[in-house]
Write a protein that holds these residues in place. Structure first.
Motif, short mmCIF file in Angstrom:
data_model
loop_
_atom_site.label_atom_id
_atom_site.label_comp_id
_atom_site.label_asym_id
_atom_site.label_seq_id
_atom_site.Cartn_x
_atom_site.Cartn_y
_atom_site.Cartn_z
N THR A 43 0.84 -1.21 0.00
CA THR A 43 0.00 0.00 0.00
C THR A 43 0.86 1.24 0.00
OG1 THR A 43 -0.11 -0.08 2.40
CG2 THR A 43 -1.89 -1.15 1.18
N THR A 44 1.95 1.17 -0.76
CA THR A 44 2.84 2.33 -0.83
C THR A 44 2.12 3.48 -1.48
OG1 THR A 44 3.69 1.48 -2.88
CG2 THR A 44 4.97 1.02 -0.91
N THR A 45 2.52 4.67 -1.15
CA THR A 45 1.88 5.87 -1.68
C THR A 45 2.79 6.58 -2.63
OG1 THR A 45 2.73 7.18 0.13
CG2 THR A 45 0.60 6.15 0.47
N SER A 46 2.25 7.62 -3.25
CA SER A 46 3.01 8.38 -4.23
C SER A 46 4.17 9.09 -3.59
CB SER A 46 2.10 9.39 -4.92
OG SER A 46 1.04 8.72 -5.53
N SER A 47 4.09 9.36 -2.34
CA SER A 47 5.17 10.06 -1.64
C SER A 47 5.27 9.51 -0.23
CB SER A 47 4.91 11.57 -1.61
OG SER A 47 5.89 12.21 -0.84
N ILE A 176 1.76 20.93 -5.44
CA ILE A 176 2.43 21.33 -4.19
C ILE A 176 2.33 20.21 -3.17
CG2 ILE A 176 2.30 22.92 -2.23
CD1 ILE A 176 1.51 25.11 -4.18
N GLU A 177 1.17 19.55 -3.14
CA GLU A 177 0.98 18.45 -2.21
C GLU A 177 1.97 17.32 -2.49
OE1 GLU A 177 -2.96 16.35 -0.34
OE2 GLU A 177 -2.75 16.33 -2.52
N ALA A 178 2.29 17.09 -3.78
CA ALA A 178 3.22 16.02 -4.16
C ALA A 178 4.68 16.46 -3.98
CB ALA A 178 2.98 15.61 -5.61
N SER A 179 5.02 17.67 -4.49
CA SER A 179 6.42 18.13 -4.38
C SER A 179 6.48 19.64 -4.60
CB SER A 179 7.29 17.42 -5.42
OG SER A 179 8.60 17.97 -5.42
N PRO A 180 6.64 20.42 -3.57
CA PRO A 180 6.73 21.87 -3.72
C PRO A 180 7.90 22.29 -4.59
CG PRO A 180 6.32 21.28 -1.42
CD PRO A 180 6.62 20.01 -2.15
N LEU A 181 9.05 21.59 -4.47
CA LEU A 181 10.22 21.96 -5.26
C LEU A 181 9.98 21.77 -6.75
CD1 LEU A 181 13.17 22.84 -5.35
CD2 LEU A 181 13.83 20.42 -5.08
N LEU A 182 9.41 20.63 -7.13
CA LEU A 182 9.12 20.38 -8.54
C LEU A 182 8.06 21.35 -9.07
CD1 LEU A 182 9.64 18.69 -11.04
CD2 LEU A 182 7.97 17.01 -10.20
N THR A 183 7.10 21.68 -8.21
CA THR A 183 6.06 22.65 -8.60
C THR A 183 6.69 24.00 -8.93
OG1 THR A 183 4.47 21.55 -7.16
CG2 THR A 183 3.93 23.79 -7.86
N LEU A 288 14.72 13.94 -8.46
CA LEU A 288 14.06 13.72 -7.18
C LEU A 288 13.63 12.27 -7.02
CD1 LEU A 288 11.84 16.96 -6.98
CD2 LEU A 288 13.99 16.50 -5.77
N ALA A 289 13.19 11.61 -8.12
CA ALA A 289 12.78 10.21 -8.05
C ALA A 289 13.97 9.31 -7.75
CB ALA A 289 12.10 9.81 -9.36
N ILE A 290 15.11 9.63 -8.39
CA ILE A 290 16.31 8.82 -8.15
C ILE A 290 16.72 8.88 -6.68
CG2 ILE A 290 18.81 8.70 -8.63
CD1 ILE A 290 18.13 9.57 -11.50
N GLU A 301 2.19 12.20 -13.21
CA GLU A 301 1.14 13.10 -12.74
C GLU A 301 1.42 14.54 -13.16
OE1 GLU A 301 -0.87 14.48 -8.46
OE2 GLU A 301 1.07 13.42 -8.52
N PHE A 302 2.66 14.98 -12.97
CA PHE A 302 3.02 16.36 -13.33
C PHE A 302 2.91 16.58 -14.85
CE2 PHE A 302 4.26 16.94 -9.08
CZ PHE A 302 4.58 18.26 -8.86
#
Length: 606
Positions: A43-47, A176-183, A288-290, A301-302
């Motif tokens: 049940t891993t999540t996106s983050s 922003i909820e997923a990654s503020p830096l990437l946003t 960031l994924a690495i 998603e992005f």
């Protein structure tokens, strides 16, 4: 409108949920592949910082419990049920897109309907002086093209703009909820886009106003060419008119192309900035994924968010163009809507039943747009039931005097009284309904003969219409037409001769059966025999009525109580026929000359 905006927002929300479902599906599948066969799906999540999403909970619950006959292959089950959720979201989004168009677009059509009626009604209220200084083509363009551009702003522009704002809010929220830096890397190009749009919009607004003015001129040129086609052909001026139209059309084309080039700056700029967003997502997201700060699903998603925003942000250029064009068009519309008629009924207007007495006291009038003084210090008293003829050459002020009596214009000097009541104190519509007027320019509508005559009085019976046609000596001509009274006479009565047009307009006025008639050179295109028949009919018809007939000819078979001779806007001679013949002035010379010509013409016919 509010309901439509709600539907737009809901539709945008369902659109963003597609990216969420895709993110969760990819994350679940990738986590499932990494575990051994037969083990429980993680049940891993996106983050690492997020709780399981609603999509994850639904899909995992269905797969684990084999609900709805889920397949034994967990990955296939995940993909299948995620696909079902995506299908449901697409259907819901489509449903609310239908609702938003049925509210916002229908609303804009109703506003277009209201605005056209408002403009048309305002056109009816404006006085005759307004129409002397504004072309028909310009009037038509403002009620058609300008209103259409305002509708495009009210409907599609507001719909697209609201959808864009809602999508931006939802997308940035989830990003922003997923990654503020990437946003941050993704949205950096947006302020640059806003600044670009601001400067380009100012240019578009200026050019749109110029284009609309040129389009009005183009419409006017075309309208005048169509209306005067017989004159153009008779003078063999087709090539010259085509050349003139082409010149105007070329100017409009050059301005339109120039505006299109300006608008074209939007789309390359938008695509360039969107390209930067894609590159930022892949490079920064991959980094960031690495390093385990986000998951692979977040990158997908992005990218989907960027795709969602691509059309919406691209539409901002179109929306901005619509807004600028609508602003220029609404400004042109307001110029007319804010124009107040100079001829209006006063607040304390009276509406007496007119008997036909007229009193002019030192009346003078000068046309503003030409500076010509058409009427100079005229004083005249007409008792109810009297017959007056006003003679004069072209430009002597006869028609202007008729316009003043109808209060199409107000005199700059002196005052006019009807039945001892000041004309300016009377209710306009009530006064004009009680006056029958035949203009010098015989205007007919593109309708049947019957309806053109009945235009004089809506409640007239068929027998009354035919009697009015008989009085104007038109009944025989009408019966000679293919469909009689039901014959369509074409635009401005193009199927009829000049004399037939004048007699039809005369019949329209006679149908009103008013106590006061103003006949402005209404028989100038009629032959001598027909004129005598009509004048003979009028002699009986006018017995209990006040009649003012302006003409350059003398009606020898009709008795007049007064004869007024105008010259250069002033009264040159005034009196009865006998008094003016004794005076041996202009009237006497004209009478003897015309009588001699009539005798010679009758002798030639015999």
């Amino acid at each position: 409108m509010l309901l439509g905006l709600i539907f737009v927002s809901i539709s945008s929300l369902f659109a963003t949920q597609t990216a969420v479902v895709m993110r969760d599906t990819i994350d679940i599948v990738m986590d499932s592949i990494q575990v051994h066969a037969g083990k429980q799906i993680h049940t891993t999540t996106s983050s690492a910082h997020q709780a399981p999403s609603l999509t994850q909970k639904i899909v995992l619950s269905v797969v684990r419990n084999n609900i709805f006959g889920a397949t034994h292959d967990p990955i296939l089950s995940i993909v299948f049920w995620s696909g079902m959720i995506l299908l449901g979201l697409a259907l819901l989004r489509g449903l609310f897109m239908f609702f938003q168009r049925q509210t916002l677009i229908v609303m804009s059509r109703r506003i277009e309907y209201d605005q056209k009626n408002e403009i048309y009604n305002h056109y009816q209220e404006l006085d005759a002086g307004f129409y002397k200084t504004h072309s028909t083509g310009d009037l038509m363009n403002r009620i058609a093209e300008d209103v259409s551009r305002v509708r495009m702003y009210i409907g599609p522009s507001i719909m697209y703009a609201t959808g864009t704002i809602a999508l931006v809010i939802f997308c940035i929220w989830y990003m922003i909820e997923a990654s503020p830096l990437l946003t941050l890397f993704v949205v950096v190009p947006l302020p640059i886009l806003v600044v670009t749009m601001f400067f380009v919009n100012k240019v578009i607004f200026r050019k749109s106003g110029k284009i609309q003015a040129q389009l009005s001129q183009l419409t006017t040129t075309a309208q005048e060419s169509y209306s005067g086609i017989r004159v153009i052909k008779s003078f063999v001026q087709e090539k010259n008119m085509v050349g003139f139209f082409n010149k105007t059309s070329e100017e409009y084309k050059a301005s339109a192309i120039n505006l299109s080039l300006t608008e074209a700056l939007y789309f390359p700029a938008i695509n360039l900035l969107i390209g930067f967003s894609f590159i930022s997502t892949i490079l920064v997201g991959g980094y960031l994924a690495i390093h385990g700060q986000i998951k692979t699903g977040n990158i997908v998603e992005f990218i989907m968010y960027i795709n969602l925003l691509t059309f919406s942000v691209s539409s901002l250029g179109m929306v901005a163009s619509y807004i600028q064009r609508a602003g220029a068009s609404q400004k042109r519309i307001d110029e007319f809507l804010q124009t107040k008629p100079t001829i209006q009924s006063p607040p304390d207007a009276v509406a007496p039943v007119l008997q036909g007495a007229i009193d002019l006291k030192h009346v003078s009038y000068t046309y503003h747009h030409t500076g010509i003084t058409a009427v100079k210090n005229i004083s005249l008293r007409i008792k109810a039931g009297q017959k007056i003829v006003i003679l004069g050459r072209t430009g002597s002020g006869k028609s202007t005097l008729a316009f003043l009596l109808l209060r199409m214009y107000d005199p700059q000097g002196g005052e006019i009284f009807l039945d001892e009541q000041p004309l300016k104190k009377m209710q306009l519509q009530s006064m004009r309904k009680q006056i029958a007027y035949v203009p010098q320019d015989a205007f007919l509508f593109s309708d049947t003969v019957y309806n053109n005559i009945k235009f004089g009085r809506d409640d007239a019976a068929e027998a009354e219409v035919k009697e009015a046609a008989r009085l104007a000596d038109l009944d025989k001509d009408i019966m000679g037409l293919q469909k009689g009274y039901d014959t369509m006479i074409g635009e401005r009565g193009v199927m009829l001769s000049g004399g037939q047009k004048q007699r039809m307009v005369l019949a329209r006025a006679l149908l009103k059966n008013s106590k006061l008639l103003i006949l402005d050179d209404c028989l100038s295109a009629v032959d001598t025999h027909t004129e005598k028949v009509i004048v003979g009919n009028l002699d009986t018809y006018l017995k209990d009525k006040t009649a003012i007939i302006t003409t350059h000819r003398i009606f020898t078979s009709l008795h007049f109580d007064q004869v007024i001779v105008l010259d250069d806007g002033s009264v040159a001679e005034q009196g009865t026929h006998e008094e003016l013949m004794k005076l041996d002035g202009r009237y006497a010379k004209l009478y003897r000359y015309q009588t001699q010509m009539d005798h010679e013409q009758n002798a030639a016919i015999q």
